[in-house]
Motif scaffolding. Structure first.
Motif, PDB file in Angstrom:
ATOM      1  N   ASN A   5       0.831  -1.204   0.000  1.00  0.00           N
ATOM      2  CA  ASN A   5       0.000   0.000   0.000  1.00  0.00           C
ATOM      3  C   ASN A   5       0.870   1.260   0.000  1.00  0.00           C
ATOM      4  O   ASN A   5       0.578   2.233   0.679  1.00  0.00           O
ATOM      5  N   ALA A   6       1.954   1.204  -0.753  1.00  0.00           N
ATOM      6  CA  ALA A   6       2.903   2.316  -0.894  1.00  0.00           C
ATOM      7  C   ALA A   6       3.602   2.686   0.412  1.00  0.00           C
ATOM      8  O   ALA A   6       4.062   3.811   0.582  1.00  0.00           O
ATOM      9  N   ASP A  26      -1.355 -11.134   3.850  1.00  0.00           N
ATOM     10  CA  ASP A  26      -2.765 -10.749   3.968  1.00  0.00           C
ATOM     11  C   ASP A  26      -2.949  -9.258   3.729  1.00  0.00           C
ATOM     12  O   ASP A  26      -3.852  -8.828   3.006  1.00  0.00           O
ATOM     13  N   GLN A  27      -2.064  -8.504   4.365  1.00  0.00           N
ATOM     14  CA  GLN A  27      -2.114  -7.044   4.262  1.00  0.00           C
ATOM     15  C   GLN A  27      -1.955  -6.620   2.788  1.00  0.00           C
ATOM     16  O   GLN A  27      -2.668  -5.738   2.312  1.00  0.00           O
ATOM     17  N   ALA A  28      -1.030  -7.266   2.097  1.00  0.00           N
ATOM     18  CA  ALA A  28      -0.771  -6.915   0.696  1.00  0.00           C
ATOM     19  C   ALA A  28      -1.964  -7.279  -0.196  1.00  0.00           C
ATOM     20  O   ALA A  28      -2.348  -6.513  -1.091  1.00  0.00           O
ATOM     21  N   ARG A  54      10.739   1.320  -6.137  1.00  0.00           N
ATOM     22  CA  ARG A  54      11.067   2.667  -6.639  1.00  0.00           C
ATOM     23  C   ARG A  54      10.501   2.910  -8.034  1.00  0.00           C
ATOM     24  O   ARG A  54      10.262   4.039  -8.432  1.00  0.00           O
ATOM     25  N   LEU A  55      10.312   1.839  -8.771  1.00  0.00           N
ATOM     26  CA  LEU A  55       9.804   1.977 -10.138  1.00  0.00           C
ATOM     27  C   LEU A  55       8.311   2.292 -10.159  1.00  0.00           C
ATOM     28  O   LEU A  55       7.764   2.689 -11.180  1.00  0.00           O
ATOM     29  N   PHE A  56       7.637   2.078  -8.998  1.00  0.00           N
ATOM     30  CA  PHE A  56       6.173   2.187  -8.972  1.00  0.00           C
ATOM     31  C   PHE A  56       5.661   3.213  -7.968  1.00  0.00           C
ATOM     32  O   PHE A  56       4.485   3.233  -7.642  1.00  0.00           O
ATOM     33  N   GLU A  57       6.550   4.072  -7.500  1.00  0.00           N
ATOM     34  CA  GLU A  57       6.146   5.046  -6.480  1.00  0.00           C
ATOM     35  C   GLU A  57       5.125   6.052  -6.992  1.00  0.00           C
ATOM     36  O   GLU A  57       4.431   6.687  -6.209  1.00  0.00           O
ATOM     37  N   GLY A  78      -1.282   0.525  -3.369  1.00  0.00           N
ATOM     38  CA  GLY A  78      -1.956  -0.779  -3.404  1.00  0.00           C
ATOM     39  C   GLY A  78      -2.007  -1.431  -4.774  1.00  0.00           C
ATOM     40  O   GLY A  78      -2.321  -2.616  -4.874  1.00  0.00           O
ATOM     41  N   VAL A  79      -1.703  -0.682  -5.823  1.00  0.00           N
ATOM     42  CA  VAL A  79      -1.756  -1.268  -7.173  1.00  0.00           C
ATOM     43  C   VAL A  79      -0.629  -2.291  -7.354  1.00  0.00           C
ATOM     44  O   VAL A  79      -0.822  -3.362  -7.916  1.00  0.00           O
ATOM     45  N   VAL A  80       0.562  -1.957  -6.848  1.00  0.00           N
ATOM     46  CA  VAL A  80       1.691  -2.899  -6.875  1.00  0.00           C
ATOM     47  C   VAL A  80       2.198  -3.062  -5.444  1.00  0.00           C
ATOM     48  O   VAL A  80       2.398  -2.063  -4.741  1.00  0.00           O
TER      49      VAL A  80
END
Ligand code: NAP
Ligand code: MG
Length: 485
Positions: free
Chosen positions: A7-8, A41-43, A184-187, A192-194
């Motif tokens: 979740n970032a 679970d959290q992820a 870092r590639l998805f910040e 939550g998307v990645v």
């Protein structure tokens, strides 16, 4: 210490940290958080919560986010390549290339996402509209092997995200450290998307596979684990995509460019110390050219530079761990005990006191029942077998439980046509093994897997297909009840 990214946000593993090992030096290069079921679970929850709005992000906006991943990959190419060399032992030179391919893959799917979303088909009634809709699946669990921690992650992530899914990534234990740096590639993505988790395959990986909120498992790894995942996924009828092991054959015909065939065999057999799913693992050579071919392969192998991947001069790099090396050594020993001849290699290099090296190995006098001809050899071993002709080579090539890749060396188009139609392999190379093209599908037949990655086919895997029948005019239809008798 590198942490999980859910979740970032950075998340602790709640266990003793794991140690990342450099296979070339056996030194610790860093530490990473080891996660468990709570974090998994959290992820999954974060990915599930992010899905409803992520699926609605307009294609152009999503494409821009994906192109930005490509830009970030290129921007940090050198650092990413070096980290890969440190944790996998692989050639820095090749790793630079893998980072660029990864960037191209994000660019490719960013554009595909803008151009593709199902189709309109002819309807049985003039007043109806029939549509084939492609909708995202939901939460995708991506389980990655250690041999290509970035590239094989990207082959799943780029199409999965382009299709509108959210993803939970479970890297391999050996390459967790490098993988936990990829957040870092998805910040710039919505939280939550990645998500990146960690932990052992048997615990965390299996939990991901069994979790009811995960709609698809995209897996690359061994056939054994793939089979297990397929069984587990059956309960929920999850979508599965399995890229598994191989025992790839190479056929060398008497009519081919022999120097090219020698170079190709050595390249495709020993690239990444043979730890490539599509590495050449069996060579069938026409009797007519068998002697010069074998001599050429042995001579070229003896010239290869064995060394750490961080040195750009190294051609054969270390294996990932001593236990993986031991499996390969045992196959070679078994072959030798049954009469196989070791022309070069077959041992740990004497000048390497540190690192998990194994000498590139060329075998002859092998028989089909030896393990080295039956089971996947995830190491630098090349068994060379003489055959009567192309027919025998084709028959023997197909005599395998696997069907991942296969290569033919010939200048005869008639043989090429027979081969491309009848060889039991998803990836077929003629006169140039292991070339990649992300615009086309990659994957295996038989026990090498189900589904395809890359290309249009690799995009389709990440959608659910719906057929919409839309009657524009409301009102009763003559074929409804009551029947007009
Ligand atoms: P692996 O042992 O099957 O592991 C692959 C991944 O699955 C790892 O992340 C592993 O986690 C996880 N895993 C292990 N047991 C699991 C379980 N019960 N449930 C869910 N996940 C589980 O394979 P590997 O040794 O990493 O990789 C080498 C294999 O991958 C070779 O067979 C190779 O041919 C194949 N491969 C295939 C392709 C292809 O495209 N066809 C490409 C590359 C590699 P841990 O690391 O924590 O165990
Ligand atoms: Mg292999």
């Amino acid at each position: 210490m590198r942490k999980l990214w859910i979740n970032a946000e950075f998340v602790d593993g709640g266990r003793d940290p794991g140690r990342a090992i450099n296979p070339a030096t056996e030194e610790t290069i860093g530490e990473y958080a080891r996660g468990g079921l709570v974090q998994t679970d959290q992820a999954i929850r974060a990915a599930k919560d992010a899905f409803p709005s992520w699926r609605r992000v307009p294609a152009g906006e999503r494409a821009a986010l994906l192109h930005e991943v490509a830009r970030r990959l290129r921007e940090s190419q050198e650092q990413l390549a070096m980290e890969l060399s440190l944790e996998t032992g692989r050639s820095i030179h090749k790793n630079r290339g893998y980072v660029e391919w990864s960037a191209e893959c994000f660019d490719y799917y960013a554009e595909l996402a803008r151009h593709y979303r199902g189709r309109v088909i002819p309807s049985p009634e003039a007043s109806q509209l029939s549509l084939v809709l492609k909708v995202p699946l939901g939460v995708v669990g991506a389980i990655i092997p250690w041999n290509y921690p970035l590239l094989l992650l990207v082959w799943k992530l780029a199409p999965a995200l382009a299709a509108g899914n959210t993803v939970v990534v479970k890297p391999a234990t050996y390459t967790t450290w490098v993988s936990l740096g990829y957040h870092r590639l998805f910040e710039h993505f919505p939280p939550g998307v990645v998500n990146f988790i960690s932990g052992s395959g048997g615990e965390v990986g299996e939990y991901l596979v069994k979790h009811p909120d995960v709609r698809m498992i995209a897996f690359t790894g061994s056939t054994e684990v793939g089979q297990h995942i397929m069984r587990l996924a059956a309960d929920d009828m999850k979508h599965i995509h399995l890229e598994l092991g191989g025992k790839d054959p190479l056929i060398v015909c008497a009519d081919c460019d022999l120097e090219g065939a020698v170079g190709a065999a050595v390249w495709a057999g020993f690239l990444n110390a043979g730890q490539v799913c599509t590495s050449v693992e069996r060579v069938y050579v026409d009797r007519e050219v068998y002697d010069p071919f074998l001599d050429g392969v042995v001579a070229l192998t003896n010239k290869l530079v064995v060394g750490p991947g961080t040195d750009p001069e190294s051609e054969v790099t270390p294996m990932i761990r001593p236990n993986e090396r031991e499996k390969v050594a045992q196959q070679v020993q078994e072959a030798q005990s049954k009469g196989a001849l070791i022309h070069t290699g077959g041992r740990i290099p004497v000048d390497k006191t540190k690192g998990f090296y194994y000498e590139p190995t060329v075998l002859s006098q092998v028989t089909e029942e030896m393990l080295v001809m039956q089971e996947e050899t995830f190491g630098p071993v090349l068994p060379v077998v003489p055959v009567m002709d192309f027919e025998e080579a084709l028959l023997r090539s197909n005599h395998s439980q696997y069907g991942l890749g296969a290569t033919l060396f010939t200048s005869d188009p008639k043989k090429v046509k027979r081969y491309m139609e009848e060889i039991e392999a998803g990836n077929v190379w003629v006169n140039d093994p292991l070339v990649d093209n992300l615009a086309g599908p990659f994957g295996g037949m038989k026990r090498s897997g189900i589904g395809r990655e890359l290309g249009q086919e690799g995009f389709e895997e990440f959608f659910e297909t719906k057929h919409v029948h839309w009657e524009i005019n409301g009102g009763m239809k003559p074929w409804w009840f009551p029947w007009d008798k």
